[in-house]
Design a protein around this motif. Sequence first.
Motif, PDB file in Angstrom:
ATOM      1  N   GLN A   1     -21.869 -19.257 -36.875  1.00 53.28           N
ATOM      2  CA  GLN A   1     -22.199 -17.852 -37.121  1.00 53.28           C
ATOM      3  C   GLN A   1     -21.062 -16.943 -36.649  1.00 53.28           C
ATOM      4  O   GLN A   1     -20.703 -15.981 -37.331  1.00 53.28           O
ATOM      5  CB  GLN A   1     -23.507 -17.492 -36.410  1.00 53.28           C
ATOM      6  CG  GLN A   1     -24.082 -16.175 -36.828  1.00 53.28           C
ATOM      7  CD  GLN A   1     -24.470 -16.172 -38.300  1.00 53.28           C
ATOM      8  OE1 GLN A   1     -24.978 -17.146 -38.823  1.00 53.28           O
ATOM      9  NE2 GLN A   1     -24.215 -15.068 -38.971  1.00 53.28           N
ATOM     10  N   TRP A   2     -20.464 -17.263 -35.497  1.00 56.70           N
ATOM     11  CA  TRP A   2     -19.337 -16.488 -34.999  1.00 56.70           C
ATOM     12  C   TRP A   2     -18.161 -16.591 -35.974  1.00 56.70           C
ATOM     13  O   TRP A   2     -17.499 -15.588 -36.275  1.00 56.70           O
ATOM     14  CB  TRP A   2     -18.914 -17.001 -33.620  1.00 56.70           C
ATOM     15  CG  TRP A   2     -17.651 -16.373 -33.151  1.00 56.70           C
ATOM     16  CD1 TRP A   2     -17.491 -15.168 -32.528  1.00 56.70           C
ATOM     17  CD2 TRP A   2     -16.326 -16.917 -33.304  1.00 56.70           C
ATOM     18  NE1 TRP A   2     -16.164 -14.930 -32.276  1.00 56.70           N
ATOM     19  CE2 TRP A   2     -15.424 -15.993 -32.748  1.00 56.70           C
ATOM     20  CE3 TRP A   2     -15.829 -18.088 -33.845  1.00 56.70           C
ATOM     21  CZ2 TRP A   2     -14.055 -16.210 -32.723  1.00 56.70           C
ATOM     22  CZ3 TRP A   2     -14.463 -18.305 -33.824  1.00 56.70           C
ATOM     23  CH2 TRP A   2     -13.600 -17.367 -33.269  1.00 56.70           C
ATOM     24  N   ALA A   3     -17.900 -17.807 -36.490  1.00 59.69           N
ATOM     25  CA  ALA A   3     -16.770 -18.000 -37.396  1.00 59.69           C
ATOM     26  C   ALA A   3     -16.983 -17.246 -38.709  1.00 59.69           C
ATOM     27  O   ALA A   3     -16.042 -16.644 -39.241  1.00 59.69           O
ATOM     28  CB  ALA A   3     -16.566 -19.492 -37.665  1.00 59.69           C
ATOM     29  N   VAL A   4     -18.209 -17.228 -39.219  1.00 56.10           N
ATOM     30  CA  VAL A   4     -18.490 -16.507 -40.471  1.00 56.10           C
ATOM     31  C   VAL A   4     -18.320 -15.004 -40.243  1.00 56.10           C
ATOM     32  O   VAL A   4     -17.695 -14.304 -41.059  1.00 56.10           O
ATOM     33  CB  VAL A   4     -19.901 -16.854 -40.979  1.00 56.10           C
ATOM     34  CG1 VAL A   4     -20.341 -15.903 -42.076  1.00 56.10           C
ATOM     35  CG2 VAL A   4     -19.941 -18.292 -41.479  1.00 56.10           C
ATOM     36  N   ASP A   5     -18.869 -14.490 -39.136  1.00 61.15           N
ATOM     37  CA  ASP A   5     -18.725 -13.063 -38.842  1.00 61.15           C
ATOM     38  C   ASP A   5     -17.262 -12.677 -38.645  1.00 61.15           C
ATOM     39  O   ASP A   5     -16.812 -11.625 -39.120  1.00 61.15           O
ATOM     40  CB  ASP A   5     -19.538 -12.689 -37.592  1.00 61.15           C
ATOM     41  CG  ASP A   5     -21.029 -12.768 -37.829  1.00 61.15           C
ATOM     42  OD1 ASP A   5     -21.451 -12.770 -39.010  1.00 61.15           O
ATOM     43  OD2 ASP A   5     -21.780 -12.842 -36.826  1.00 61.15           O
ATOM     44  N   ARG A   6     -16.509 -13.508 -37.948  1.00 62.25           N
ATOM     45  CA  ARG A   6     -15.092 -13.232 -37.714  1.00 62.25           C
ATOM     46  C   ARG A   6     -14.317 -13.244 -39.038  1.00 62.25           C
ATOM     47  O   ARG A   6     -13.440 -12.397 -39.265  1.00 62.25           O
ATOM     48  CB  ARG A   6     -14.532 -14.281 -36.753  1.00 62.25           C
ATOM     49  CG  ARG A   6     -13.086 -14.108 -36.398  1.00 62.25           C
ATOM     50  CD  ARG A   6     -12.878 -13.019 -35.418  1.00 62.25           C
ATOM     51  NE  ARG A   6     -11.477 -12.988 -35.033  1.00 62.25           N
ATOM     52  CZ  ARG A   6     -10.874 -11.932 -34.576  1.00 62.25           C
ATOM     53  NH1 ARG A   6     -11.544 -10.807 -34.400  1.00 62.25           N
ATOM     54  NH2 ARG A   6      -9.616 -11.970 -34.248  1.00 62.25           N
ATOM     55  N   ASN A   7     -14.654 -14.169 -39.914  1.00 66.19           N
ATOM     56  CA  ASN A   7     -13.993 -14.245 -41.210  1.00 66.19           C
ATOM     57  C   ASN A   7     -14.291 -12.998 -42.046  1.00 66.19           C
ATOM     58  O   ASN A   7     -13.391 -12.452 -42.680  1.00 66.19           O
ATOM     59  CB  ASN A   7     -14.436 -15.505 -41.950  1.00 66.19           C
ATOM     60  CG  ASN A   7     -13.699 -15.682 -43.247  1.00 66.19           C
ATOM     61  OD1 ASN A   7     -12.494 -15.482 -43.314  1.00 66.19           O
ATOM     62  ND2 ASN A   7     -14.415 -16.048 -44.292  1.00 66.19           N
ATOM     63  N   HIS A   8     -15.536 -12.564 -42.028  1.00 68.02           N
ATOM     64  CA  HIS A   8     -15.875 -11.347 -42.770  1.00 68.02           C
ATOM     65  C   HIS A   8     -15.126 -10.135 -42.210  1.00 68.02           C
ATOM     66  O   HIS A   8     -14.648  -9.292 -42.969  1.00 68.02           O
ATOM     67  CB  HIS A   8     -17.387 -11.083 -42.730  1.00 68.02           C
ATOM     68  CG  HIS A   8     -18.173 -11.996 -43.611  1.00 68.02           C
ATOM     69  ND1 HIS A   8     -17.937 -12.136 -44.955  1.00 68.02           N
ATOM     70  CD2 HIS A   8     -19.202 -12.818 -43.333  1.00 68.02           C
ATOM     71  CE1 HIS A   8     -18.784 -12.995 -45.459  1.00 68.02           C
ATOM     72  NE2 HIS A   8     -19.569 -13.442 -44.486  1.00 68.02           N
ATOM     73  N   TYR A   9     -15.015 -10.062 -40.887  1.00 76.02           N
ATOM     74  CA  TYR A   9     -14.293  -8.940 -40.276  1.00 76.02           C
ATOM     75  C   TYR A   9     -12.814  -8.980 -40.639  1.00 76.02           C
ATOM     76  O   TYR A   9     -12.224  -7.955 -41.005  1.00 76.02           O
ATOM     77  CB  TYR A   9     -14.466  -8.945 -38.763  1.00 76.02           C
ATOM     78  CG  TYR A   9     -13.609  -7.915 -38.089  1.00 76.02           C
ATOM     79  CD1 TYR A   9     -13.924  -6.563 -38.186  1.00 76.02           C
ATOM     80  CD2 TYR A   9     -12.463  -8.277 -37.387  1.00 76.02           C
ATOM     81  CE1 TYR A   9     -13.119  -5.595 -37.599  1.00 76.02           C
ATOM     82  CE2 TYR A   9     -11.662  -7.328 -36.796  1.00 76.02           C
ATOM     83  CZ  TYR A   9     -11.997  -5.992 -36.901  1.00 76.02           C
ATOM     84  OH  TYR A   9     -11.204  -5.039 -36.323  1.00 76.02           O
TER      85      TYR A   9
ATOM     86  N   LYS B   1     -11.701  -4.205 -44.669  1.00 76.11           N
ATOM     87  CA  LYS B   1     -10.662  -3.174 -44.617  1.00 76.11           C
ATOM     88  C   LYS B   1     -10.228  -2.918 -43.179  1.00 76.11           C
ATOM     89  O   LYS B   1      -9.031  -2.815 -42.884  1.00 76.11           O
ATOM     90  CB  LYS B   1     -11.207  -1.899 -45.252  1.00 76.11           C
ATOM     91  CG  LYS B   1     -10.182  -0.841 -45.483  1.00 76.11           C
ATOM     92  CD  LYS B   1     -10.833   0.352 -46.140  1.00 76.11           C
ATOM     93  CE  LYS B   1     -10.039   0.813 -47.316  1.00 76.11           C
ATOM     94  NZ  LYS B   1     -10.571   2.018 -47.942  1.00 76.11           N
ATOM     95  N   ALA B   2     -11.211  -2.872 -42.252  1.00 78.52           N
ATOM     96  CA  ALA B   2     -10.878  -2.621 -40.842  1.00 78.52           C
ATOM     97  C   ALA B   2     -10.101  -3.777 -40.230  1.00 78.52           C
ATOM     98  O   ALA B   2      -9.160  -3.580 -39.459  1.00 78.52           O
ATOM     99  CB  ALA B   2     -12.155  -2.361 -40.059  1.00 78.52           C
ATOM    100  N   GLY B   3     -10.467  -4.993 -40.554  1.00 84.09           N
ATOM    101  CA  GLY B   3      -9.770  -6.168 -40.015  1.00 84.09           C
ATOM    102  C   GLY B   3      -8.354  -6.280 -40.528  1.00 84.09           C
ATOM    103  O   GLY B   3      -7.430  -6.616 -39.788  1.00 84.09           O
ATOM    104  N   ARG B   4      -8.153  -5.983 -41.807  1.00 80.40           N
ATOM    105  CA  ARG B   4      -6.795  -6.021 -42.364  1.00 80.40           C
ATOM    106  C   ARG B   4      -5.923  -4.914 -41.770  1.00 80.40           C
ATOM    107  O   ARG B   4      -4.742  -5.126 -41.502  1.00 80.40           O
ATOM    108  CB  ARG B   4      -6.849  -5.894 -43.876  1.00 80.40           C
ATOM    109  CG  ARG B   4      -7.382  -7.129 -44.530  1.00 80.40           C
ATOM    110  CD  ARG B   4      -7.478  -6.938 -46.028  1.00 80.40           C
ATOM    111  NE  ARG B   4      -8.087  -8.089 -46.630  1.00 80.40           N
ATOM    112  CZ  ARG B   4      -7.518  -8.822 -47.562  1.00 80.40           C
ATOM    113  NH1 ARG B   4      -6.319  -8.516 -47.998  1.00 80.40           N
ATOM    114  NH2 ARG B   4      -8.150  -9.851 -48.064  1.00 80.40           N
ATOM    115  N   ALA B   5      -6.523  -3.766 -41.520  1.00 80.31           N
ATOM    116  CA  ALA B   5      -5.761  -2.662 -40.943  1.00 80.31           C
ATOM    117  C   ALA B   5      -5.376  -2.989 -39.500  1.00 80.31           C
ATOM    118  O   ALA B   5      -4.281  -2.639 -39.040  1.00 80.31           O
ATOM    119  CB  ALA B   5      -6.576  -1.384 -40.993  1.00 80.31           C
TER     120      ALA B   5
END
Length: 106
Positions: A83-91, A95-99
């Motif tokens: 669940q942590w890995a899926v959430d981290r991947n989505h982040y 847009k916020a994670g890429r920035a």
Amino acid sequence: MRPTQILLGGGEPNPKIGNYIGDWGTIGGANKQKGIVHWGLSANRQNVTAGAFHDAIFNTFRRTKSQIFYWLPAMLGGYYIMQWAVDRNHYLNSKAGRAEFQDSEE
């Protein structure tokens, strides 16, 4: 090592070895054995699924109860890590994670 009665002469009695035990396939001699009871039940008189549903429920409960502390912690740990890995991947793919990590990719 003393050879077996079969090797010494087939199925004939040998006084050096002892009692006659019979040929292959008829061990015990020509006499009918005593004390052996054979019985059977006709196939159309049997209930082959008698108690199967009841036993399945209670055996499953008993076996799960005795093994749950071996597999439940590993399963919960694997679920939370996934669940942590899926959430981290989505982040990271948002847009916020890429920035946030745009400078670290170069």
